[in-house]
Design a protein around this motif. Structure first.
Motif, PDB file in Angstrom:
ATOM      1  N   GLU A 578       0.817  -1.202   0.000  1.00  0.00           N
ATOM      2  CA  GLU A 578       0.000   0.000   0.000  1.00  0.00           C
ATOM      3  C   GLU A 578       0.859   1.263   0.000  1.00  0.00           C
ATOM      4  OE1 GLU A 578      -2.693  -0.344   3.277  1.00  0.00           O
ATOM      5  OE2 GLU A 578      -3.930  -1.851   2.267  1.00  0.00           O
ATOM      6  N   ASN A 580       1.549   3.183  -2.257  1.00  0.00           N
ATOM      7  CA  ASN A 580       1.083   4.219  -3.178  1.00  0.00           C
ATOM      8  C   ASN A 580       0.292   5.309  -2.465  1.00  0.00           C
ATOM      9  OD1 ASN A 580      -0.954   2.176  -2.730  1.00  0.00           O
ATOM     10  ND2 ASN A 580      -2.183   3.169  -4.312  1.00  0.00           N
ATOM     11  N   GLN A 586       1.044   2.598  -8.373  1.00  0.00           N
ATOM     12  CA  GLN A 586       0.868   1.254  -7.834  1.00  0.00           C
ATOM     13  C   GLN A 586       1.707   0.237  -8.593  1.00  0.00           C
ATOM     14  OE1 GLN A 586      -0.751   0.398  -5.053  1.00  0.00           O
ATOM     15  NE2 GLN A 586      -0.062  -1.691  -5.334  1.00  0.00           N
TER      16      GLN A 586
END
Length: 659
Positions: A578, A580, A586
């Motif tokens: 996670e 991002n 991503q």
């Protein structure tokens, strides 16, 4: 006493005290400046409530610009000047008499104890007992530390990359200021905890100011109303009933009472978990109240309040995009009505907000690399036990009333009672704002969702409806009739369930976890023997290594990793899947994890290990006993030299590998 526990307690205590100078007194100083324009902020407790509200509403938007231009020192100059203005007239804000303190002091002390219990590290059975709050605290601490060291803008603490972050960071300026001024005694975690404490007091100040300006409080019932507000700040809905259903269906006991559906979290738990979103709502309402007051002020004061409201709107946007999305329709609708009446206050506030938030808006547009729209249509799901898509949306839609009845509990009952009492007054602008914000909040929370990692839009937008429901319930029950004691048994049982849910949530943050209980987040919050050793390694690295070094842990162990952000100062190459969160792509996150993962899981030759790390810009590797390669070898990978070593953790310099 455990040294880590003692360090946290001392740091938190100092942070709470520094908050007086960084937050409370500057707010009093702003209230004193308002006095000069004919805007009366009262005396004693009234002035202190306005001080907290004005500090949260106005200062972050100004601070963000000052820190960008001149660093934390320039922010300190502004806060110091405002504090000096406040201290020039201490009798204006010092509460008179003992009656107010007899109510305030126990509540403040209880709130401080709760904050310490859920944030401070302590050991249980020789293993570090990390709070469940660490799910989010890893982000909070990382941002706090980054701003304190780098100022604005700051580099991505979750994914080492060129450029800066695209994120709503205004709230973090306060914990960063506490960290910056703490002389090394406060770490980023305790700085954030101290700021969280003050955010909780600001929420109570907001609720009181709305009640006063909306004329919800009957003459002579001020103490009863405030007692109800304080009680409702430690009350939730009827979630424990659904928790029993989920336990029967899944065999899991959840650490948080709202984890049976798309959560609706009331005052105490919301403030503990996400004070940045909560203070965004406080700032939005602060702007509403300033604009409402401006309607009845003299010419010079009108423009001062309109400009201040614009700063509040900018603070809301810079603290939480999701709260701003909810407040925007209210402001737009109000602005259209103002233009039709040829009233320029709303447009002036909007222009000030746009100018003040322009740099933050530029950062979001420049440094985020998200794919797709951040918002999508969705019917709010009834429970996590049912699928969300396809034909199931019709069932979720049909169950929405029951969904909200369970989540709001006594506050739905109180809202209905208040509206049926016919005491709602359409002539009062703040009462109309309560109604409009609640309706807008329910529509957005019911039919929209955010798509970046979690559904924060549905979780946060509902707070406007929650705020209104708490106030309406207090207004209905303040007496002389009806009163809380005069309610039927069903109501009192719902109240008991709501209070029990809050107690459950606080205790669950520390004690509802493996090995004692089976929960949904067992793999994340299970006690690990190497957590305290990792903390010591990161803290030593902070003293010994350059601040711009990149330290890489195993990013593939879990969905979310904690220790690097909780205790580290240096950045990491990639936090976890996670990473991002602050705007990184991503795809780039997944590629980097795939390249680094083998270092911690398989026996690589030194040349391959060094090549992989250097290709991703990594300076140091942190191995711990939780890593597969450590478990296989019974220690750090064979042939590597630990630059910093604890029994269950080892920091290796990449440049030393294979040399």
């Amino acid at each position: 006493m455990d040294s880590l526990f003692a360090a946290d307690i001392i740091g938190l205590a100092l942070g709470l005290l520094l908050g007086i100078g960084w937050l409370l007194l500057p707010g009093v100083g702003i209230a004193s400046l308002f006095d000069r324009f004919g805007v009366d902020c009262g005396r004693g407790w009234d002035r202190l409530s306005w001080a907290l509200l004005l500090a949260v509403t106005l200062l972050p938007a100004i601070d963000a610009l000052l820190v960008r231009v001149g660093g934390m020192a320039l922010m300190a100059c502004l806060h110091g000047a405002l504090a000096l203005i406040a201290l020039m007239q201490p009798r204006q804000f010092m509460p008179a008499g003992r009656s107010g303190w007899m109510l305030a002091a126990p509540f403040i002390m209880l709130w401080a104890i709760v904050v310490a219990f859920v944030f401070v590290d302590f050991s249980v059975g020789g293993t570090l007992n990390q709070s469940l709050l660490d799910l989010d605290l890893v982000k909070h601490a990382a941002v706090t530390g980054a701003i304190a060291r780098e100022g604005l803008p700051f580099a991505d603490p979750f994914f080492a990359r060129p450029g800066f972050v695209g994120y709503y960071y205004y709230f973090y300026l306060w914990p960063a200021a506490l960290l910056w001024s703490g002389g090394g005694v406060i770490d980023a975690r305790m700085a954030f905890a101290a700021a969280d404490f003050w955010a909780g007091l600001a929420l109570i100040a907001l609720l009181w100011r709305i009640a006063v300006d909306a004329r919800l409080i009957r003459i002579g019932r001020e103490r009863a109303f405030l007692n109800l507000l304080l009680l409702f700040c430690v009350t939730s809905g009827a979630d424990l009933l659904m928790m029993v259903v989920r336990l029967i269906a899944s065999g899991k006991i959840e650490a948080q009472s709202d984890w049976w559906n798309t959560e609706i979290v009331f005052a105490l738990r919301s403030t503990l978990w996400v004070p940045h979103h909560m203070t965004a709502m406080i700032a939005a309402w602060g702007a509403f109240l300033l604009l409402a007051r401006a309607q009845h002020c003299a010419t010079s004061a009108r423009w001062v309040l309109a400009g201040a409201a614009g700063l509040g709107i900018a603070t809301c946007f810079g603290s939480s995009v999701w709260i701003m999305i909810t407040a925007a329709p209210i402001l737009v609708g109000w602005g259209v009505l103002a233009l039709r009446r040829r009233e320029p206050l709303l447009p002036v506030a909007g222009l000030v907000a746009l100018v003040a938030a322009s740099v933050q808006l530029s950062d979001l547009l420049s440094y985020r690399h998200d794919s797709g729209l951040p918002i999508a249509f969705a019917v709010r799901p009834f429970t996590v036990l049912l699928p969300e898509g396809g034909g199931w949306i019709w069932l979720h839609l049909a169950l929405l009333p029951f969904n909200y009845a369970m989540e709001f509990g006594i506050f739905l009952w109180g809202t209905i009672g208040w509206l049926r009492s016919r005491r709602f007054d359409r002539r009062e602008p703040v009462q109309m704002l309560l109604l409009a914000s609640a309706a807008c909040s329910l529509l957005i929370a019911s039919f929209l969702k955010s798509t970046i990692i979690n559904n924060d839009l549905a979780w946060r937008s509902i707070w406007f409806a929650q705020c209104a429901a708490m106030l309406w319930t207090a207004a209905w029950l303040q007496g002389p009739t009806p009163t809380l004691r005069g309610q039927p048994l069903t109501f009192r049982l719902l109240l008991a369930l709501g209070i029990a849910a809050v107690v459950w949530d606080v205790v669950g943050l520390r004690l509802i976890r493996p090995p004692w209980f089976r929960t949904s987040f067992s793999e994340l919050i299970s006690p690990r023997a190497d957590d305290d050793d990792q903390r010591r390694v990161y803290e030593r690295a902070a003293r010994l290594l350059p601040a711009n070094a990149v330290i890489q842990h195993n990013p593939a162990l879990h969905r979310r990793i904690f220790n690097f952000g909780l205790y580290g100062v240096q950045r990491t190459g990639v936090a976890d899947r996670e990473a991002n969160l602050f705007g990184a792509s991503q795809d780039a996150v997944q590629r980097r994890i795939a390249r680094l993962r083998p270092i911690f899981e398989t026996a690589l030759n030194p040349q391959d290990m060094r090549r992989r790390a250097q290709a991703e810009g990594i300076d140091h590797l942190l191995f711990a006993s939780v890593d597969p390669i450590w478990r296989a070898d019974g220690g750090p990978p064979v042939g590597l030299r630990c630059r910093i070593r604890e029994p269950l953790a080892c920091l290796v310099s990449v440049k030393d590998i294979g040399s």
